[in-house]
Motif scaffolding. Structure first.
Motif, PDB file in Angstrom:
ATOM      1  N   LYS A   6      20.721  93.918  29.945  1.00 51.69           N
ATOM      2  CA  LYS A   6      20.260  92.542  30.056  1.00 51.69           C
ATOM      3  C   LYS A   6      19.162  92.277  29.025  1.00 51.69           C
ATOM      4  CE  LYS A   6      20.021  92.954  34.837  1.00 51.69           C
ATOM      5  NZ  LYS A   6      19.454  92.542  36.137  1.00 51.69           N
ATOM      6  N   PRO A   7      19.225  91.153  28.328  1.00 53.70           N
ATOM      7  CA  PRO A   7      18.131  90.848  27.388  1.00 53.70           C
ATOM      8  C   PRO A   7      16.810  90.590  28.108  1.00 53.70           C
ATOM      9  CG  PRO A   7      19.725  89.031  27.502  1.00 53.70           C
ATOM     10  CD  PRO A   7      20.298  90.170  28.291  1.00 53.70           C
ATOM     11  N   GLY A   8      16.872  90.348  29.405  1.00 54.84           N
ATOM     12  CA  GLY A   8      15.687  90.111  30.222  1.00 54.84           C
ATOM     13  C   GLY A   8      16.169  89.681  31.600  1.00 54.84           C
ATOM     14  N   GLU A   9      15.221  89.386  32.469  1.00 51.55           N
ATOM     15  CA  GLU A   9      15.615  88.952  33.805  1.00 51.55           C
ATOM     16  C   GLU A   9      15.738  87.433  33.889  1.00 51.55           C
ATOM     17  OE1 GLU A   9      16.577  90.950  36.032  1.00 51.55           O
ATOM     18  OE2 GLU A   9      15.743  92.886  35.377  1.00 51.55           O
TER      19      GLU A   9
END
Lengths: 90, 404, 111
Positions: free
Chosen positions: B140-143
């Motif tokens: 994931k690139p982030g949450e």
């Protein structure tokens, strides 16, 4: 307004302000902007910001977009070591 | 010396490799990425019949086909220079110099940035970067992310990020002004979104595609935006600054009027751990430029493209192009163009057997067909722009090129 | 650990089991999967900053993730200017972030 400056060229950290001032002062082409400010002259070879520089030049009364590529591409189009240029394998 | 070198192992490059190798040509494909497939790898979309098209599987199929035909595919290698000596193309790579009779550039497109204060912070990435991270690397690139730039690509990838389990907080416009160009203008962005209408689950956009003018659409556009797959699309909000000391912590945004002016007193800060910049795509033609191709500026195709004809020939003998380097379109069009390029190179090298010419003309027709059936039109007027480009090519070069 | 991995996906399916490997970034050990790039391996462990601007010292991470922007360049086993987004992570790999150059280096031309 923003507190941080807007960087246009990430590689050399050249801001929108610097580029804008350069175009307004010299009414110049993308190439001249590059030579005067170093915008587009970093590690990526201008791949990331060249379209933005071209747009700024056009919008701020510099050169208009033509069929020619405004910032010419020169080899090597990727940074390579002198070893590789000399024929060594990476 | 081999017959064909292809730079780029995406749908165009692999499509060409298969077509050329089927005619007995010796083909080598080089690509910078660790895996073959190019931009096909990240793609994941639902067809109108509800079937999912998985780019990784599509790429694998093409790769298997090419390998089965004896194509030499080398990944993790960069090309840094090209030179033409007599009838030979010399391709300088970080591995070695490769010589070939024909050369195909299938280098795809690069993403157009939208500079915003704070966009050099770790956690800010191009929309394509997030797509590859999630779908290809399965990280994931982030949450929680915010996407700056409302267009066909950003809305499609937002949906893909959602499938990866990422929360997309909102898709909004960049701050209007010189740097954003039309990407900061709600009307222009409405126009772009209307081209997605047939696959939009939102009734507003679906109906809008049929009868709402972009101008009216932007004005009627609800101030709080609307949702597609639950993701808020906010054509009346603009990102002013990306916040954070050492990495992304949030975005400062404000409301904008229908013609894109920031409304004073509407500023607020929204937290996020990553930000995507979606400025659209532009053909990546640096190697064509180094080789000395003639260029043409065609906004409908995404910018400067090497002048070429429907057979994917450039004005330089033995040099061909296919895929997004010729103009930004879908992967299916790129693949169809690759086939044309492969067959064209086979023609030049006298490898087309009986009936081969008909095959080539059929492949050219297939490109037009594929374009007409494409789900997503990146820009309006692509077909007309291409016709004009081909006309310009014929006018300038038809007499000079041998064997057309 | 590895909470950033997309282990389940409604269309792409569950993540296949990968062989775990060890990589080192600025001396610290991280677990990566075989098949990772350096960039994906480090992001999976929550590492976003890969280098600092040579002159301005600002932190940088991945930007384009496909080798165009060179923002993610790191030093790998002593080799400079390696793009983390295009380089496979390998067992025992020693990766270093690129640091800001000292003033003497910037001005003295030892780039």
């Amino acid at each position: 307004m923003s507190e941080k400056p807007t960087i246009v060229c990430r590689c050399e950290e050249i801001t929108m302000e610097e580029i804008q001032e350069t175009i307004e002062q010299f009414h110049c082409s993308s190439r001249e902007v590059k030579l005067r400010t170093r915008a587009g002259m970093g590690s990526c070879g201008g791949r990331t910001c060249r379209s933005v520089i071209d747009r700024l030049v056009e919008e701020l009364g510099g050169a208009t977009v033509s069929n020619e590529v405004p910032l010419s591409y020169r080899p090597p189009v990727r940074p390579v070591s002198f070893g590789v240029l000399g024929g060594a394998k990476e | 010396m081999i017959d064909v070198v292809i730079i780029g192992a995406g749908p165009a490059g692999l499509g060409a490799a298969v077509a050329a190798a089927e005619h007995g040509l010796q083909v080598c494909v080089v690509d910078e990425f660790v895996k073959p497939g190019g931009r096909l790898l990240g793609q994941l979309h639902e067809e109108p019949d509800g079937k999912w098209v998985n780019g990784i599987e599509e790429a694998q199929k093409l790769y298997n086909q090419a390998i089965g035909l004896g194509v030499d595919i080398r990944c993790g290698i960069s090309v840094y220079d090209l030179r033409k000596l007599e009838n030979t193309w010399c391709v300088y790579t970080t591995d070695e110099m490769i010589e070939s009779k024909c050369l195909l550039l299938a280098t795809g497109a690069s993403e157009t940035p939208i500079p915003i204060p704070g966009w050099t912070l770790p956690g800010v990435m191009s929309i394509g970067a997030a797509q590859v991270m999630g779908n290809v690397h399965r990280v994931k690139p982030g949450e929680k992310g915010i996407i700056i730039g409302v267009n066909v690509l950003s809305v499609a990838i937002a949906r893909e990020l959602q499938l990866c389990g990422v929360h997309v907080e909102s898709i909004l416009l960049p701050q209007p002004g010189l740097l954003a160009g039309s990407a900061g203008n709600p009307e222009k962005m409405m126009e772009s979104l209307l081209r997605l209408s047939h696959l939009a689950p939102s009734p507003l956009i679906r109906m809008g595609g049929k009868w709402v003018s972009p101008k009216l659409g932007a004005r009627l556009f609800p101030k709080n935006g609307f949702k597609m797959w639950g993701i808020p699309i906010q054509l009346r909000k603009a990102a002013l600054e990306i916040l954070g000391d050492n990495q992304v912590e949030g975005v400062r945004m404000a409301e904008v009027s229908a013609n894109g002016e920031v409304l004073p007193g509407t500023e607020k800060t929204v937290s996020a751990d990553f930000v995507c910049i979606a400025g659209g795509l532009t053909p990546m033609a640096e190697l064509a430029s180094v080789a000395g191709c003639s260029f043409c500026y065609v906004p409908e195709l995404g910018g400067h493209v090497p002048l070429h004809n429907e057979f994917m020939q450039t004005n330089l003998a033995g040099l061909y192009i296919a895929g997004n380097i010729t103009g930004v379109e879908s992967a299916k069009v790129a693949r169809a163009q690759g086939k044309v390029a492969g067959l064209s190179m086979a023609r030049e090298l006298k490898a087309l057997v009986y009936g081969g010419n008909e095959k080539l003309y059929a492949a050219v027709e297939e490109v037009t067909e594929t374009r007409r059936n494409a789900l997503i039109q990146f820009q309006p007027g692509i077909e007309e722009a291409r016709k004009e480009l081909h006309r310009k090519f014929d006018e300038t070069y038809k007499q000079k090129l041998v064997s057309i | 650990m590895n909470s950033m991995r997309v282990n389940h996906h409604p269309v792409l399916g569950d993540l296949e089991t990968h062989k775990e490997i060890k990589i080192y970034f600025d001396g610290q050990e991280y677990t990566a999967y075989e098949g990772d790039t350096i960039a994906s391996a480090l992001l999976a462990s929550g590492v976003r900053t890969l280098r600092f601007h040579e002159d301005k010292e600002t932190p940088r991470g991945i930007y384009c993730n496909i080798g165009h922007c060179f923002e993610c360049r790191v030093k790998v086993d002593g080799k400079k200017t390696v793009r983390a987004c295009l380089t496979s992570a390998e067992n025992h790999m020693q990766i270093e972030s690129c640091k800001a150059l000292s003033a003497s280096e910037v001005k003295g031309g030892t780039l």
